[in-house]
Design a protein around this motif. Structure first.
Motif, PDB file in Angstrom:
ATOM      1  N   LEU A 169      -3.386   6.312   1.179  1.00 24.03           N
ATOM      2  CA  LEU A 169      -4.696   6.281   1.564  1.00 24.03           C
ATOM      3  C   LEU A 169      -5.198   7.579   1.538  1.00 24.03           C
ATOM      4  O   LEU A 169      -4.593   8.478   2.038  1.00 24.03           O
ATOM      5  CB  LEU A 169      -4.837   5.596   2.734  1.00 24.03           C
ATOM      6  CG  LEU A 169      -4.365   4.100   2.907  1.00 24.03           C
ATOM      7  CD1 LEU A 169      -4.317   3.632   4.481  1.00 24.03           C
ATOM      8  CD2 LEU A 169      -5.249   3.256   2.343  1.00 24.03           C
ATOM      9  N   ARG A 200      -1.731   1.394  -4.855  1.00 23.29           N
ATOM     10  CA  ARG A 200      -0.817   0.269  -4.401  1.00 23.29           C
ATOM     11  C   ARG A 200       0.721   0.575  -5.104  1.00 23.29           C
ATOM     12  O   ARG A 200       0.585   1.561  -5.910  1.00 23.29           O
ATOM     13  CB  ARG A 200      -1.045  -1.042  -4.748  1.00 23.29           C
ATOM     14  CG  ARG A 200      -2.264  -1.489  -3.905  1.00 23.29           C
ATOM     15  CD  ARG A 200      -2.560  -2.859  -3.988  1.00 23.29           C
ATOM     16  NE  ARG A 200      -3.793  -3.283  -2.874  1.00 23.29           N
ATOM     17  CZ  ARG A 200      -3.567  -3.681  -1.675  1.00 23.29           C
ATOM     18  NH1 ARG A 200      -2.236  -3.773  -1.250  1.00 23.29           N
ATOM     19  NH2 ARG A 200      -4.544  -3.949  -0.987  1.00 23.29           N
ATOM     20  N   VAL A 254       0.998  -1.140   0.203  1.00 28.17           N
ATOM     21  CA  VAL A 254      -0.080   0.026  -0.132  1.00 28.17           C
ATOM     22  C   VAL A 254       0.937   1.156  -0.151  1.00 28.17           C
ATOM     23  O   VAL A 254       1.921   1.346   0.800  1.00 28.17           O
ATOM     24  CB  VAL A 254      -1.031  -0.113   1.204  1.00 28.17           C
ATOM     25  CG1 VAL A 254      -1.825   1.183   1.267  1.00 28.17           C
ATOM     26  CG2 VAL A 254      -1.849  -1.291   1.315  1.00 28.17           C
ATOM     27  N   ARG A 255       0.666   2.332  -0.897  1.00 26.01           N
ATOM     28  CA  ARG A 255       1.228   3.418  -1.066  1.00 26.01           C
ATOM     29  C   ARG A 255       0.626   4.588  -0.528  1.00 26.01           C
ATOM     30  O   ARG A 255       1.353   5.444   0.059  1.00 26.01           O
ATOM     31  CB  ARG A 255       1.993   3.695  -2.626  1.00 26.01           C
ATOM     32  CG  ARG A 255       2.710   4.783  -2.815  1.00 26.01           C
ATOM     33  CD  ARG A 255       3.905   4.689  -2.111  1.00 26.01           C
ATOM     34  NE  ARG A 255       4.666   6.078  -2.216  1.00 26.01           N
ATOM     35  CZ  ARG A 255       4.719   6.906  -1.107  1.00 26.01           C
ATOM     36  NH1 ARG A 255       3.784   6.547  -0.111  1.00 26.01           N
ATOM     37  NH2 ARG A 255       5.345   7.865  -1.051  1.00 26.01           N
ATOM     38  N   LEU A 267      -7.286   4.031  -2.157  1.00 24.18           N
ATOM     39  CA  LEU A 267      -6.211   3.364  -1.832  1.00 24.18           C
ATOM     40  C   LEU A 267      -5.256   3.110  -3.135  1.00 24.18           C
ATOM     41  O   LEU A 267      -5.767   2.863  -4.086  1.00 24.18           O
ATOM     42  CB  LEU A 267      -6.024   1.826  -1.256  1.00 24.18           C
ATOM     43  CG  LEU A 267      -5.281   1.150  -0.920  1.00 24.18           C
ATOM     44  CD1 LEU A 267      -5.570   0.110   0.728  1.00 24.18           C
ATOM     45  CD2 LEU A 267      -4.751   0.015  -2.123  1.00 24.18           C
ATOM     46  N   GLY A 319      -2.005   1.417   6.027  1.00 24.01           N
ATOM     47  CA  GLY A 319      -1.568   0.513   4.903  1.00 24.01           C
ATOM     48  C   GLY A 319      -0.059   0.273   4.768  1.00 24.01           C
ATOM     49  O   GLY A 319       0.773   1.378   4.972  1.00 24.01           O
ATOM     50  N   LEU A 327      -4.188  -3.954   4.514  1.00 21.20           N
ATOM     51  CA  LEU A 327      -4.906  -2.868   4.876  1.00 21.20           C
ATOM     52  C   LEU A 327      -5.635  -3.203   6.158  1.00 21.20           C
ATOM     53  O   LEU A 327      -6.228  -3.993   6.310  1.00 21.20           O
ATOM     54  CB  LEU A 327      -5.968  -2.563   3.811  1.00 21.20           C
ATOM     55  CG  LEU A 327      -6.964  -1.490   4.283  1.00 21.20           C
ATOM     56  CD1 LEU A 327      -6.165  -0.079   4.303  1.00 21.20           C
ATOM     57  CD2 LEU A 327      -8.206  -1.479   3.094  1.00 21.20           C
TER      58      LEU A 327
END
Length: 686
Positions: free
Chosen positions: A22, A35, A19-20, A33, A302, A308
């Motif tokens: 949010l 990624r 996860v990059r 979200l 994340g 998550l």
């Protein structure tokens, strides 16, 4: 439950992307979200945090920042230097604008959602105006040396705080000038390494909150440029930060996988003076927590471990129960595996390639739970690589195993697969029909003579498959009233008479394939549809929703069945309704029409309609636990739900024949072994 021979498959080498970033929708009920592979996902809070939309990634499109603007418009920006608006109805990138400042590290929208600010590699902060159909460049703010890694608007939209290396700046939006410049390490003696300001937040009180690579969360008075408070919470970097709407709570994420909550509390009871206090540490991740978000009722994080995590705030809960449960999502809420039952093949979908496997076989029999020796090992037959930078949207293998199809954002591919002894040949079908791309779901008919292609605006294309290897477009099915949303689920009947299509507006349309006409529409329900299937004997449509409700709709009679009405009157078991993982696949046993087979990530269930429903006083036990009870106690526990939790995480389950199941698992530890090593922390006593 009955005994099945189970093919336990653990060679699906899926590694979900980390996860990059949010972002919660302001005054809305959705979470966006992004990624590390460029994919963008949207989760719906009201629909039990269901992953309702997925836009697959792109090799040339990284996403470093996401933001909502003008209500429900979603924008992303990344190191490619473009600002992209996403079409959430067609699930694709709508259009992009060059930021003209090199790679974009950060982006934020003002409180009214009418302006976007981006932070660029060249040290500039640029303003864009959000207009119907896109964005327009407005102007540059005062440019200085050093990339802008993070941005935050003051709630009044008059100032912007920007974080860089060793420094934070405050800009006056109207004049575009820098009105404050703060060296974040001015109070530290003999600093030998640079301090990276990873995240920043501008509070309405005038306080600027920063998190940095020294493991600190700091609070600054922007007008005086002075440090108000400093909290060192980690020996490594604090990578992310998010503030609640009421500005009384902050969540931060670190590179050790830990997250912390800060709360604004009175110094003493009854005092008007308040200070920020670190109140709750959590360790739900193993790797960098690159993204955090703060909704009105939960802390959301994340990590690069692809998880998550949604942790409800207990003080916001009216009562302890299901709503207060911790949730963890690692895998997508859709299928990445399809099965050719007759040929005993599995097709695995990855971001840029497909793998076709033949299942192993055995001649042995044994007792319950016994592992049987294989006569033939599972065999990797084919790998199909997708050309170009686009990631795969969907894929499918025909029941006979002779056809494989997949779609990217701009291309649709169909292959003819032929088996000659131990050899396999794959031939691409030339001149496939030009369809409205991308395809969002693919489904072959049970006799492998047709292919159904889910498309945009509620439409479904019907293709006829031709020997020795070709296809032609027969018809395009569309809902009578039209729909702006794409179709994301399909189910066809075994007799080739009916097709059910589910759109992004959660409407379920039934089509008659004999005359290619709309037959009826299932009554609308208030939650997202997670899985659908048509019974091969009765032609009843079984539907599961994100709130774990289960319905059965008679297609010939255009109404819910008597059993479905009984279920709604009696209600499902409390434990069943409190599950947080959606049902992703439904199938049936033609030899036993009363059985419905379904699964989520954590359990496989055989629902026997001939048995009574359990009430809340009955234990909804795992079959393994049930077998340990005496026979008399087992008879008292006899009810419709027969649950097995032996196979986890369960990505796919299907019935190959009357007594044979295939279960595809992806153990979490297998994924973690393929991730980079996490930052090691000293544990007390070791």
């Amino acid at each position: 439950m009955g005994e099945f021979e189970v093919h336990r498959v653990r060679f699906f080498g899926l590694v979900p992307a980390g996860v990059r970033c949010l972002v919660c929708q302001p005054r809305g009920g959705r979470l966006a979200l992004a990624r590390t592979d460029g994919a963008v996902e949207v989760y719906n809070f009201a629909a039990n945090y269901f992953q309702e939309k997925v836009i697959p990634g792109h090799e040339a499109r990284s996403v470093e920042a996401l933001c909502w603007a003008a209500g429900d418009r979603l924008f992303g920006a990344g190191l490619g230097g473009d600002i992209t608006e996403y079409d959430l109805a067609r699930l694709c990138a709508a259009h992009s604008v060059d930021g003209c400042g090199g790679p974009i590290w950060s982006m934020a929208a003002n409180s009214s959602g009418t302006q976007l600010a981006i932070g660029c590699e060249d040290g500039s902060v640029k303003l864009f105006q959000v207009v119907p159909g896109g964005i327009q460049f407005e102007r540059n703010l005062d440019r200085r040396k050093g990339r802008i890694l993070c941005l935050s608007w003051h709630p009044s939209d008059t100032h912007i705080a920007a974080g860089s290396i060793d420094i934070l700046r405050v800009f006056d939006v109207r004049s575009g000038q820098t009105v404050q410049r703060v060296m974040v390490n001015y109070h530290v003696q003999k600093v030998k390494r640079e301090c990276i300001v990873w995240s920043i937040a501008f509070l309405s009180s005038g306080t600027v909150v920063t998190s940095d690579s020294f493991g600190r969360v700091q609070f600054w008075d922007w007008e005086r440029g002075t440090l108000l408070e400093s909290h060192t919470i980690s020996t490594s970097a604090v990578l992310s930060l998010a503030v609640s709407e009421k500005e009384d709570s902050i969540i931060v994420g670190t590179s050790t996988g830990a997250t912390y909550q800060f709360q604004l509390l009175p110094v003493k009871t009854g005092s008007l003076e308040k200070r920020w206090v670190r109140t709750k540490p959590f360790q739900h991740h193993t790797h960098d927590v690159r993204a955090v978000a703060h909704s009105s009722t939960a802390l959301i994080s994340g990590g690069l471990d692809a998880q998550l995590v949604i942790r409800p705030l207990m003080e916001k809960m009216q009562k302890k129960g299901y709503e207060a449960a911790l949730r963890k999502f690692t895998f997508p809420h859709r299928r990445l595996v399809s099965c050719a039952r007759k040929a005993r093949l599995l097709l695995f979908q990855f971001s840029q390639h497909l793998e076709l496997w033949r299942l192993g076989s055995t001649d042995e029999t044994g007792d319950d739970g016994e592992v049987l020796p294989l006569r033939r090992m599972p065999e990797h037959l084919v790998q199909l690589k997708s050309k170009g930078p686009e990631h795969i949207y969907c894929s499918c293998v025909s029941p006979c195993g002779s056809w494989v199809s997949y779609s990217t954002a701009s291309r649709f591919h169909l292959y003819r697969v032929q088996y000659e002894g131990d050899g396999v040949s794959v031939k691409k079908v030339p001149k496939v029909p030009k369809l409205l791309l991308p395809a969002y779901q693919l489904q072959f008919s049970s006799d492998s003579s047709s292919l159904f292609v889910a498309s945009a605006r509620g439409s479904v294309h019907v293709l006829q498959l031709l020997e020795p290897g070709g296809c032609k477009h027969l018809h395009t099915l569309q809902p009578p009233s039209g729909s702006p949303e794409a179709v994301y689920l399909l189910a066809s009947s075994a007799d080739g008479h009916w097709l059910a299509a589910v759109g992004g507006d959660w409407a379920i349309h039934i089509y008659n394939l004999k005359c290619f006409k709309h037959h009826c529409m299932v009554p609308m329900y208030s939650c997202a549809v997670t899985a659908v299937a048509i019974h091969p004997v009765t032609n009843n449509l079984v539907i599961t929703y994100s709130d774990q409700q289960l319905f059965e709709f008679s297609i010939p009679e255009k109404q819910y069945t008597a059993w479905s009405r009984m279920v709604q009157n009696r209600g499902l078991h409390k434990v069943w309704l409190e599950r947080d993982s959606p049902i992703t696949h439904i199938t049936f046993n033609p030899k036993n029409p009363s059985h419905i087979l379904l699964h989520d990530i954590y359990m496989f269930c055989v629902l026997d309609k001939s048995l009574p429903l359990p009430d809340n006083s009955t234990l909804l036990m795992n079959q393994g636990t049930l077998k340990q009870l005496p026979e008399t106690a087992r008879q008292r526990q006899l009810h419709a739900f027969k649950i097995c939790k032996k196979f986890q995480p369960l990505l796919f389950a299907d019935l190959l024949d009357e007594k044979c199941l295939v279960m595809v698992e992806r153990p979490i530890m297998d994924i973690k072994t393929q991730l980079p090593l996490p930052i090691q922390q000293k544990k007390f006593g070791t």
